[in-house]
Design a protein around this motif. Sequence first.
Motif, PDB file in Angstrom:
ATOM      1  N   VAL A 122      20.511  -7.974   3.061  1.00 26.27           N
ATOM      2  CA  VAL A 122      19.638  -8.786   2.156  1.00 26.27           C
ATOM      3  C   VAL A 122      19.336 -10.336   2.760  1.00 26.27           C
ATOM      4  O   VAL A 122      20.452 -10.906   3.113  1.00 26.27           O
ATOM      5  N   PHE A 172      13.461  -1.267  -1.115  1.00 26.40           N
ATOM      6  CA  PHE A 172      14.551  -2.206  -1.013  1.00 26.40           C
ATOM      7  C   PHE A 172      15.989  -1.495  -0.862  1.00 26.40           C
ATOM      8  O   PHE A 172      16.666  -1.933  -0.141  1.00 26.40           O
ATOM      9  N   ASP A 202      11.623  -2.009  -5.648  1.00 23.26           N
ATOM     10  CA  ASP A 202      13.055  -1.726  -5.793  1.00 23.26           C
ATOM     11  C   ASP A 202      13.543  -0.607  -5.081  1.00 23.26           C
ATOM     12  O   ASP A 202      14.559  -0.559  -4.470  1.00 23.26           O
ATOM     13  N   MET A 235      16.850 -12.104   1.250  1.00 26.68           N
ATOM     14  CA  MET A 235      16.278 -12.635  -0.112  1.00 26.68           C
ATOM     15  C   MET A 235      16.416 -11.695  -1.064  1.00 26.68           C
ATOM     16  O   MET A 235      15.724 -10.631  -0.847  1.00 26.68           O
ATOM     17  N   PRO A 236      17.143 -11.762  -2.133  1.00 26.99           N
ATOM     18  CA  PRO A 236      17.498 -10.832  -3.055  1.00 26.99           C
ATOM     19  C   PRO A 236      15.992 -10.532  -3.710  1.00 26.99           C
ATOM     20  O   PRO A 236      15.187 -11.238  -3.914  1.00 26.99           O
ATOM     21  N   ILE A 237      15.957  -9.207  -4.054  1.00 27.57           N
ATOM     22  CA  ILE A 237      14.658  -8.820  -4.788  1.00 27.57           C
ATOM     23  C   ILE A 237      14.684  -9.158  -6.095  1.00 27.57           C
ATOM     24  O   ILE A 237      15.645  -9.481  -6.889  1.00 27.57           O
ATOM     25  N   GLN A 296       8.783 -12.571  -8.903  1.00 28.28           N
ATOM     26  CA  GLN A 296       7.943 -13.885  -8.439  1.00 28.28           C
ATOM     27  C   GLN A 296       6.949 -14.360  -8.879  1.00 28.28           C
ATOM     28  O   GLN A 296       6.427 -13.573  -9.621  1.00 28.28           O
ATOM     29  N   TYR A 314       9.527  -8.635  -5.337  1.00 26.74           N
ATOM     30  CA  TYR A 314       9.493  -9.105  -3.822  1.00 26.74           C
ATOM     31  C   TYR A 314      10.945  -9.509  -3.498  1.00 26.74           C
ATOM     32  O   TYR A 314      11.867 -10.174  -4.060  1.00 26.74           O
ATOM     33  N   GLY A 315      11.324  -9.000  -2.156  1.00 25.32           N
ATOM     34  CA  GLY A 315      12.564  -9.592  -1.508  1.00 25.32           C
ATOM     35  C   GLY A 315      12.344  -9.225  -0.134  1.00 25.32           C
ATOM     36  O   GLY A 315      11.305  -8.697   0.297  1.00 25.32           O
ATOM     37  N   GLN A 316      13.319  -9.640   0.758  1.00 23.37           N
ATOM     38  CA  GLN A 316      13.236  -9.642   2.029  1.00 23.37           C
ATOM     39  C   GLN A 316      14.743  -8.968   2.492  1.00 23.37           C
ATOM     40  O   GLN A 316      15.815  -9.303   2.123  1.00 23.37           O
ATOM     41  N   SER A 337       9.849  -8.104   4.393  1.00 27.10           N
ATOM     42  CA  SER A 337       9.423  -8.173   3.298  1.00 27.10           C
ATOM     43  C   SER A 337       8.724  -7.326   2.333  1.00 27.10           C
ATOM     44  O   SER A 337       8.402  -6.164   2.872  1.00 27.10           O
TER      45      SER A 337
END
Length: 138
Positions: A106, A96, A93, A108-110, A113, A119-121, A131
């Motif tokens: 963003v 990110f 977090d 892929m929102p964190i 998973q 995880y996010g991208q 990522s």
Amino acid sequence: MDNPDQGPTAGLTPHLTITGNRAKDAIAFYEKAFGAERAMDPYLADDGKRIMHAHLKINGGHLMLNDDFPEYRGSAAPEAGPVTLHLQVDDADAWFARATGAGATVAMPIGDQFWGDRYGQVTDPFGQTWSIGSPIRK
């Protein structure tokens, strides 16, 4: 074992080509967004403008980059390729938030998973996808 004065001596090191003569901007962004440290001063090409080679360390790993030199390869580097650079970090977090605060968008929102990571991208201003993950805290 890596020698910080000589760079990586084993393993795999991503080497990015940054389009639009923006490698200097990419270095500044990676320093702000990911806490990158310069492992060496960038080498400039004979034109004195483009970066021929730069070497950064991020989160204990190595990243090399350069400006595009289509005269050596015959074509420009793709703005965004099929590669994702992964950062396994202590606090996804926080990393990110730092990346998006520095200007990454963003992709892929964190979130939590199924494989057990937070995880996010994000996509950086130079078209590279990153990522960011860390184990879910319980």
